[in-house]
Design a protein around this motif. Structure first.
Motif, PDB file in Angstrom:
ATOM      1  N   HIS A 102       2.119   9.929  -1.514  1.00  0.00           N
ATOM      2  CA  HIS A 102       2.071   8.524  -1.107  1.00  0.00           C
ATOM      3  C   HIS A 102       2.528   7.649  -2.270  1.00  0.00           C
ATOM      4  CE1 HIS A 102      -1.700   8.386  -3.388  1.00  0.00           C
ATOM      5  NE2 HIS A 102      -2.159   9.382  -2.648  1.00  0.00           N
ATOM      6  N   ALA A 103       2.826   6.404  -1.959  1.00  0.00           N
ATOM      7  CA  ALA A 103       3.227   5.439  -2.990  1.00  0.00           C
ATOM      8  C   ALA A 103       2.655   4.081  -2.619  1.00  0.00           C
ATOM      9  CB  ALA A 103       4.745   5.364  -3.106  1.00  0.00           C
ATOM     10  N   SER A 104       2.195   3.340  -3.610  1.00  0.00           N
ATOM     11  CA  SER A 104       1.655   2.013  -3.351  1.00  0.00           C
ATOM     12  C   SER A 104       2.787   0.987  -3.315  1.00  0.00           C
ATOM     13  CB  SER A 104       0.620   1.635  -4.419  1.00  0.00           C
ATOM     14  OG  SER A 104       1.221   1.590  -5.699  1.00  0.00           O
ATOM     15  N   VAL A 105       2.691   0.064  -2.378  1.00  0.00           N
ATOM     16  CA  VAL A 105       3.666  -1.014  -2.229  1.00  0.00           C
ATOM     17  C   VAL A 105       2.895  -2.323  -2.197  1.00  0.00           C
ATOM     18  CG1 VAL A 105       5.485  -2.008  -0.798  1.00  0.00           C
ATOM     19  CG2 VAL A 105       5.212   0.479  -0.908  1.00  0.00           C
ATOM     20  N   ASN A 106       3.134  -3.192  -3.169  1.00  0.00           N
ATOM     21  CA  ASN A 106       2.426  -4.466  -3.236  1.00  0.00           C
ATOM     22  C   ASN A 106       3.074  -5.449  -2.270  1.00  0.00           C
ATOM     23  OD1 ASN A 106       0.715  -3.493  -5.311  1.00  0.00           O
ATOM     24  ND2 ASN A 106       2.342  -3.869  -6.798  1.00  0.00           N
ATOM     25  N   TRP A 107       2.326  -5.812  -1.226  1.00  0.00           N
ATOM     26  CA  TRP A 107       2.911  -6.537  -0.093  1.00  0.00           C
ATOM     27  C   TRP A 107       3.324  -7.959  -0.437  1.00  0.00           C
ATOM     28  CZ3 TRP A 107       3.369  -2.414   2.810  1.00  0.00           C
ATOM     29  CH2 TRP A 107       3.996  -2.526   4.052  1.00  0.00           C
ATOM     30  N   HIS A 108       2.832  -8.498  -1.550  1.00  0.00           N
ATOM     31  CA  HIS A 108       3.243  -9.851  -1.933  1.00  0.00           C
ATOM     32  C   HIS A 108       4.556  -9.849  -2.700  1.00  0.00           C
ATOM     33  CE1 HIS A 108       1.183  -8.352  -5.534  1.00  0.00           C
ATOM     34  NE2 HIS A 108       1.909  -9.212  -6.218  1.00  0.00           N
ATOM     35  N   ILE A 115      11.021  -1.463   0.941  1.00  0.00           N
ATOM     36  CA  ILE A 115      10.606  -0.272   0.205  1.00  0.00           C
ATOM     37  C   ILE A 115       9.641   0.561   1.039  1.00  0.00           C
ATOM     38  CG2 ILE A 115       9.261   0.510  -1.800  1.00  0.00           C
ATOM     39  CD1 ILE A 115      10.594  -1.780  -3.368  1.00  0.00           C
ATOM     40  N   ALA A 116       8.706  -0.091   1.710  1.00  0.00           N
ATOM     41  CA  ALA A 116       7.764   0.638   2.561  1.00  0.00           C
ATOM     42  C   ALA A 116       8.500   1.386   3.663  1.00  0.00           C
ATOM     43  CB  ALA A 116       6.752  -0.330   3.165  1.00  0.00           C
ATOM     44  N   GLU A 117       9.497   0.740   4.261  1.00  0.00           N
ATOM     45  CA  GLU A 117      10.257   1.389   5.331  1.00  0.00           C
ATOM     46  C   GLU A 117      11.016   2.606   4.811  1.00  0.00           C
ATOM     47  OE1 GLU A 117      12.672  -0.039   9.233  1.00  0.00           O
ATOM     48  OE2 GLU A 117      12.892  -1.246   7.414  1.00  0.00           O
ATOM     49  N   GLN A 118      11.576   2.484   3.602  1.00  0.00           N
ATOM     50  CA  GLN A 118      12.279   3.617   3.008  1.00  0.00           C
ATOM     51  C   GLN A 118      11.328   4.782   2.749  1.00  0.00           C
ATOM     52  OE1 GLN A 118      15.097   6.087   1.464  1.00  0.00           O
ATOM     53  NE2 GLN A 118      15.441   4.161   2.554  1.00  0.00           N
ATOM     54  N   LEU A 119      10.145   4.487   2.256  1.00  0.00           N
ATOM     55  CA  LEU A 119       9.153   5.530   2.006  1.00  0.00           C
ATOM     56  C   LEU A 119       8.750   6.224   3.306  1.00  0.00           C
ATOM     57  CD1 LEU A 119       6.887   3.572  -0.509  1.00  0.00           C
ATOM     58  CD2 LEU A 119       8.290   5.558  -1.076  1.00  0.00           C
ATOM     59  N   LEU A 120       8.478   5.439   4.336  1.00  0.00           N
ATOM     60  CA  LEU A 120       8.072   6.008   5.622  1.00  0.00           C
ATOM     61  C   LEU A 120       9.173   6.884   6.208  1.00  0.00           C
ATOM     62  CD1 LEU A 120       6.320   2.851   7.113  1.00  0.00           C
ATOM     63  CD2 LEU A 120       5.190   4.982   6.446  1.00  0.00           C
ATOM     64  N   THR A 121      10.415   6.443   6.065  1.00  0.00           N
ATOM     65  CA  THR A 121      11.548   7.215   6.569  1.00  0.00           C
ATOM     66  C   THR A 121      11.620   8.585   5.902  1.00  0.00           C
ATOM     67  OG1 THR A 121      12.818   5.224   7.061  1.00  0.00           O
ATOM     68  CG2 THR A 121      14.065   7.265   6.777  1.00  0.00           C
ATOM     69  N   ARG A 122      11.186   8.642   4.642  1.00  0.00           N
ATOM     70  CA  ARG A 122      11.258   9.885   3.884  1.00  0.00           C
ATOM     71  C   ARG A 122       9.983  10.718   3.992  1.00  0.00           C
ATOM     72  NH1 ARG A 122      13.866   9.724  -1.739  1.00  0.00           N
ATOM     73  NH2 ARG A 122      14.349  11.796  -0.971  1.00  0.00           N
ATOM     74  N   GLY A 123       9.049  10.270   4.813  1.00  0.00           N
ATOM     75  CA  GLY A 123       7.819  11.022   5.009  1.00  0.00           C
ATOM     76  C   GLY A 123       6.796  10.834   3.908  1.00  0.00           C
ATOM     77  N   ILE A 124       6.940   9.776   3.122  1.00  0.00           N
ATOM     78  CA  ILE A 124       5.997   9.469   2.043  1.00  0.00           C
ATOM     79  C   ILE A 124       5.006   8.430   2.550  1.00  0.00           C
ATOM     80  CG2 ILE A 124       5.744   8.568  -0.299  1.00  0.00           C
ATOM     81  CD1 ILE A 124       8.694   9.418  -0.769  1.00  0.00           C
ATOM     82  N   GLY A 125       3.717   8.716   2.431  1.00  0.00           N
ATOM     83  CA  GLY A 125       2.702   7.777   2.874  1.00  0.00           C
ATOM     84  C   GLY A 125       2.757   6.481   2.082  1.00  0.00           C
ATOM     85  N   VAL A 126       2.449   5.375   2.738  1.00  0.00           N
ATOM     86  CA  VAL A 126       2.464   4.058   2.100  1.00  0.00           C
ATOM     87  C   VAL A 126       1.040   3.541   1.935  1.00  0.00           C
ATOM     88  CG1 VAL A 126       3.122   1.635   2.361  1.00  0.00           C
ATOM     89  CG2 VAL A 126       4.758   3.453   2.932  1.00  0.00           C
ATOM     90  N   GLU A 127       0.690   3.204   0.711  1.00  0.00           N
ATOM     91  CA  GLU A 127      -0.543   2.485   0.428  1.00  0.00           C
ATOM     92  C   GLU A 127      -0.166   1.007   0.304  1.00  0.00           C
ATOM     93  OE1 GLU A 127      -3.472   5.333  -2.041  1.00  0.00           O
ATOM     94  OE2 GLU A 127      -1.764   4.610  -3.195  1.00  0.00           O
ATOM     95  N   ALA A 128      -0.582   0.206   1.253  1.00  0.00           N
ATOM     96  CA  ALA A 128      -0.234  -1.214   1.250  1.00  0.00           C
ATOM     97  C   ALA A 128      -1.155  -1.952   0.287  1.00  0.00           C
ATOM     98  CB  ALA A 128      -0.351  -1.794   2.654  1.00  0.00           C
ATOM     99  N   GLY A 129      -0.618  -2.351  -0.857  1.00  0.00           N
ATOM    100  CA  GLY A 129      -1.406  -3.061  -1.860  1.00  0.00           C
ATOM    101  C   GLY A 129      -1.524  -4.541  -1.505  1.00  0.00           C
ATOM    102  N   ILE A 130      -2.734  -4.966  -1.160  1.00  0.00           N
ATOM    103  CA  ILE A 130      -2.980  -6.368  -0.811  1.00  0.00           C
ATOM    104  C   ILE A 130      -3.844  -6.976  -1.901  1.00  0.00           C
ATOM    105  CG2 ILE A 130      -3.723  -7.959   0.967  1.00  0.00           C
ATOM    106  CD1 ILE A 130      -1.538  -5.978   1.876  1.00  0.00           C
ATOM    107  N   TRP A 131      -3.224  -7.785  -2.744  1.00  0.00           N
ATOM    108  CA  TRP A 131      -3.921  -8.384  -3.882  1.00  0.00           C
ATOM    109  C   TRP A 131      -4.608  -9.684  -3.480  1.00  0.00           C
ATOM    110  CZ3 TRP A 131      -0.889  -8.089  -9.130  1.00  0.00           C
ATOM    111  CH2 TRP A 131      -0.429  -6.775  -9.333  1.00  0.00           C
ATOM    112  N   SER A 132      -5.831  -9.867  -3.973  1.00  0.00           N
ATOM    113  CA  SER A 132      -6.488 -11.162  -3.776  1.00  0.00           C
ATOM    114  C   SER A 132      -5.707 -12.224  -4.549  1.00  0.00           C
ATOM    115  CB  SER A 132      -7.934 -11.095  -4.266  1.00  0.00           C
ATOM    116  OG  SER A 132      -7.990 -10.841  -5.666  1.00  0.00           O
ATOM    117  N   GLY A 133      -5.771 -13.451  -4.047  1.00  0.00           N
ATOM    118  CA  GLY A 133      -5.073 -14.537  -4.720  1.00  0.00           C
ATOM    119  C   GLY A 133      -3.579 -14.584  -4.462  1.00  0.00           C
TER     120      GLY A 133
END
Length: 248
Positions: A102-108, A115-133
């Motif tokens: 998996h790989a973390s993707v900071n959504w902000h 990048i998330a779509e590219q990871l998913l296409t390659r079968g790599i799990g996406v950790e959606a990084g949602i930062w406060s603030g």
């Protein structure tokens, strides 16, 4: 699930206990898994210690870590490693075996969905990084990729121990049902421990390691990722037991 974050953006100046080279990361990962970590997050580094998304450094780091552990291993795609969005996407496209689990993707960050779509296409799990603030939670709520991510990393950037828990609750409220995906809650620096205990009370996955904090709950300097994981599991379980007792 308690994820260990081995190094993050820490540098050698943060202490000898922060692993930077592939060999040091592999050793630290093995110790942390022996202490109870069930998932690994790592920032591959160049020989001079800079965060890197280059295919060569990602593969070299994954090979070293996977030779020592059998749990899932993930990496960052943070914009600080490559500020140019097109170049960052090109580096991710260039990753070859071994691929991260998996790989973390900071959504902000700009280009997060590409990048998330590219990871998913390659079968790599996406950790959606949602930062406060940040506007990450709103962007994630509107994202068609939301239901497809592996999990949400609710990242509390409030490093004040007195207010981090409240900031975590506010972030969780913004996330709502998080597209039905599992949520991993974690804080940073002095806010890391109050947020971890909150995760235990809420029954959420948690994270701990030298990326999140260099200090133990009593303020003493941590000697290793393994020591942080050991203490994190103890505090998490104690908080979870408190939740169960109040519910019983």
């Amino acid at each position: 699930m308690v994820q260990v974050c081995l190094n993050g953006r820490r540098e050698g100046a943060d202490g000898a206990c922060v692993p930077l080279s592939p060999a040091a990361l592999a050793e630290s990962a093995a110790e942390a898994v022996a202490a109870g970590a069930t998932d690994i997050h790592v920032h591959p580094r160049t020989p001079c210690g800079r965060d890197s998304l280059s295919p060569r450094m990602v593969a070299t780091t994954l090979e070293a870590v996977r030779a020592r552990v059998s749990v899932p291993v993930g990496v960052t795609t943070g914009a600080w490693a490559e500020p140019d969005t097109a170049a960052r996407l090109e580096q991710v496209r260039g990753w070859s075996a071994p691929l991260p689990d998996h790989a973390s993707v900071n959504w902000h960050e700009t280009g997060a969905e590409e990048i998330a779509e590219q990871l998913l296409t390659r079968g790599i799990g996406v950790e959606a990084g949602i930062w406060s603030g940040t506007h990450g939670a709103a962007r994630f709520a509107a994202s068609p990729l939301g239901p497809k991510v592996l999990r949400v990393l609710a990242e509390v950037t409030d490093a004040d121990a007195a207010t981090a828990e409240a900031s975590a609750c506010a972030l969780l409220s913004l996330l709502g049902d998080a597209h039905g995906r599992p949520v991993l809650l974690h804080g940073e620096d002095r806010g890391a421990w109050p947020v971890l205990r909150l995760a235990g009370r809420l029954g959420l996955a948690a994270r701990m390691g030298l990326e999140d904090t260099l200090l133990l709950p009593d303020g003493q300097r941590a000697a290793s990722n393994a020591q942080l994981v050991t203490e994190a599991l103890a505090q998490y379980r104690s908080s979870a037991e408190g939740r169960d007792s109040s519910n019983g």
